[in-house]
Scaffold this motif. Structure first.
Motif, mmCIF file in Angstrom:
data_model
loop_
_atom_site.group_PDB
_atom_site.id
_atom_site.type_symbol
_atom_site.label_atom_id
_atom_site.label_comp_id
_atom_site.label_asym_id
_atom_site.label_seq_id
_atom_site.Cartn_x
_atom_site.Cartn_y
_atom_site.Cartn_z
ATOM 1 N N VAL A 1 0.873 -1.183 0.000
ATOM 2 C CA VAL A 1 0.000 0.000 0.000
ATOM 3 C C VAL A 1 0.906 1.228 0.000
ATOM 4 C CG1 VAL A 1 -1.905 1.189 1.134
ATOM 5 C CG2 VAL A 1 -1.664 -1.296 1.365
ATOM 6 N N CYS A 2 0.682 2.100 -0.983
ATOM 7 C CA CYS A 2 1.598 3.204 -1.269
ATOM 8 C C CYS A 2 0.838 4.523 -1.114
ATOM 9 C CB CYS A 2 2.071 2.991 -2.698
ATOM 10 S SG CYS A 2 2.970 4.309 -3.455
ATOM 11 N N HIS A 3 1.566 5.614 -0.941
ATOM 12 C CA HIS A 3 0.896 6.920 -0.845
ATOM 13 C C HIS A 3 0.108 7.262 -2.098
ATOM 14 C CE1 HIS A 3 1.402 8.934 2.929
ATOM 15 N NE2 HIS A 3 2.536 8.276 3.074
ATOM 16 N N GLY B 1 -3.670 -0.650 -5.889
ATOM 17 C CA GLY B 1 -2.588 -1.589 -5.566
ATOM 18 C C GLY B 1 -1.715 -1.885 -6.772
ATOM 19 N N HIS B 2 -0.501 -1.289 -6.794
ATOM 20 C CA HIS B 2 0.397 -1.505 -7.933
ATOM 21 C C HIS B 2 1.687 -2.199 -7.498
ATOM 22 C CE1 HIS B 2 0.891 2.570 -6.247
ATOM 23 N NE2 HIS B 2 2.158 2.221 -6.252
ATOM 24 N N GLU B 3 1.736 -2.661 -6.246
ATOM 25 C CA GLU B 3 2.941 -3.349 -5.746
ATOM 26 C C GLU B 3 2.535 -4.785 -5.442
ATOM 27 O OE1 GLU B 3 4.009 -1.027 -2.314
ATOM 28 O OE2 GLU B 3 4.584 0.690 -3.528
ATOM 29 N N ALA C 1 8.344 -3.151 -7.029
ATOM 30 C CA ALA C 1 7.617 -2.692 -8.212
ATOM 31 C C ALA C 1 7.380 -1.188 -8.198
ATOM 32 C CB ALA C 1 6.281 -3.425 -8.325
ATOM 33 N N CYS C 2 7.419 -0.579 -7.006
ATOM 34 C CA CYS C 2 7.166 0.862 -6.953
ATOM 35 C C CYS C 2 8.358 1.601 -6.363
ATOM 36 C CB CYS C 2 5.888 1.148 -6.180
ATOM 37 S SG CYS C 2 5.511 2.901 -6.126
ATOM 38 N N SER C 3 8.479 1.619 -5.031
ATOM 39 C CA SER C 3 9.579 2.404 -4.460
ATOM 40 C C SER C 3 10.930 1.860 -4.909
ATOM 41 C CB SER C 3 9.484 2.450 -2.943
ATOM 42 O OG SER C 3 9.245 1.177 -2.423
HETATM 43 ZN ZN LIG Z 1 3.618 3.131 -5.253
#
Ligand SMILES: [Zn+2]
Ligand SMILES: [Zn+2]
Length: 350
Positions: free
Chosen positions: A37-39, A71-73, A157-159
């Motif tokens: 879960v990302c900002h 949700g992209h991670e 996948a994100c950070s």
């Molecule tokens: Zn993200």
């Protein structure tokens, strides 16, 4: 399958039951094991990005409307394939590259689908990871993770890829020269870990909070500098023997980019990755005369995600602490993140 979806902005996520769609073409079905879960998820849920200075960008202006499955991670396992996909990929434990494009344009053909003008990101334009399953258009976007911790792998996948892609933009100069990192948040720590894994010289970390600087020092920073000091630019110049050649701005605010410009040598490269907001005013002659490279970096591409996963498998790349939470708590996790109550990273487990 059960998903937790945004049916209306700023309203609680709603559990939605749906049939698993029939796979077509080279699509594959990934059974989700972990979803970070990302900002960005908070912004998508709220329906607007903060541009700083009191300005916002409504995501509806980008053609993004509920219902949304965020949700992209995502990490998990391929469990089914469409008629045109190679069945031998079934069983692959993977992290999913979510930054997809149209697949047709010249940018996508160059492998820079993250920069496509008609993005097809998972968890944004297409259903993402707050679910039991996700459909991925092709198995090549499912990067094998081997025995990497699947919760950590999801965050790559994100950070992870955002930080990796930014660091790679400096090229090999970082083998011998320190990178000046502005911002000792999650991405800053990721950057320290990636530099170490790449065998690079290391980083001088700059932040406004002493507690974060202490943590950066413990995480291996060569030197730390408080950007609140009046002579912060001079301290950077001294610490880099005459001026920085490489600055990574993970904040992206007016004070940080101006600090970067004040502390670099001629010919230096400044990569801006942070999205805090504000404006940059530079006398134009500086660009040719100093000559400055000011470059942006936006998530990362599939090749970079593969390189990062390889690096993590061979050398280890540490992320901030991860807290696993059941998928059914997706809504409360978003609220905790929004209210700044969350330490480290939350990963949902279906
Ligand atoms: Zn993200
Ligand atoms: Zn495209």
């Amino acid at each position: 399958m059960r998903s937790y979806s945004v049916l209306e902005h700023n309203r609680p996520l709603v559990p939605v039951e749906s049939e698993i769609p029939r796979l077509v073409g080279s699509q594959v079905l990934v059974k989700i094991g972990h979803a970070g879960v990302c900002h960005t998820d908070v912004h998508l849920w709220e329906g607007a990005y903060n541009l700083g200075g009191g300005k916002t960008l409504a995501i509806s202006e980008r053609g993004i409307h509920p219902p949304l499955t965020l949700g992209h991670e995502i990490s998990g396992e391929i469990v089914a394939t469409g008629p045109d996909a190679d069945v031998t990929c079934i069983g692959r434990k993977c992290v999913v590259h979510p930054w997809l494009g149209c697949g047709e344009c010249a940018t996508c053909q160059r492998g820079q689908e993250n920069l496509c003008m008609t993005p097809q990101f998972l968890g944004v334009q297409h259903p993402g990871g707050f679910s039991e399953y996700v459909i991925v258009p092709d198995p090549r976007f499912c990067v094998e993770i081997g025995d990497l911790d699947p919760a950590q792998a999801a965050l790559m996948a994100c950070s992870g890829v955002t930080t990796y892609s930014a660091i790679r933009k400096f090229g090999d100069i970082l083998k011998d020269e320190p990178l000046v990192i502005l911002g000792a948040g999650g991405l800053g720590f990721m950057a320290l870990s990636i530099l170490k894994a790449l065998g690079h010289k290391g980083a001088i970390v700059v932040d406004i909070e002493d507690s974060k600087l202490d943590a950066a020092k413990n995480a291996g920073a060569l030197t730390t500098i408080n950007s609140g000091d009046e002579d912060a630019a001079q301290q950077i110049i001294d610490a880099t023997s005459g001026g920085a050649v490489a600055v990574l701005d993970l904040v992206g605010a007016e004070p940080t980019i101006n600090l970067a410009i004040a502390s670099v040598v001629r010919g230096a490269r400044i990569v801006v990755c942070g999205l805090y907001g504000g404006e940059l005013v530079v006398p134009l002659p500086y660009i040719p005369m100093r000559p400055l490279h000011i470059q942006g970096s936006w998530v990362g591409n599939l090749r970079e995600l593969k390189e990062l996963i390889q690096l993590a498998r061979e050398h280890g790349v540490n992320h901030v602490p991860v807290q696993e939470r059941p998928l059914s708590e997706a809504d409360s996790v978003l609220n905790e993140l929004k209210n700044g109550e969350f330490v480290g990273r939350a990963v949902l487990v279906p």
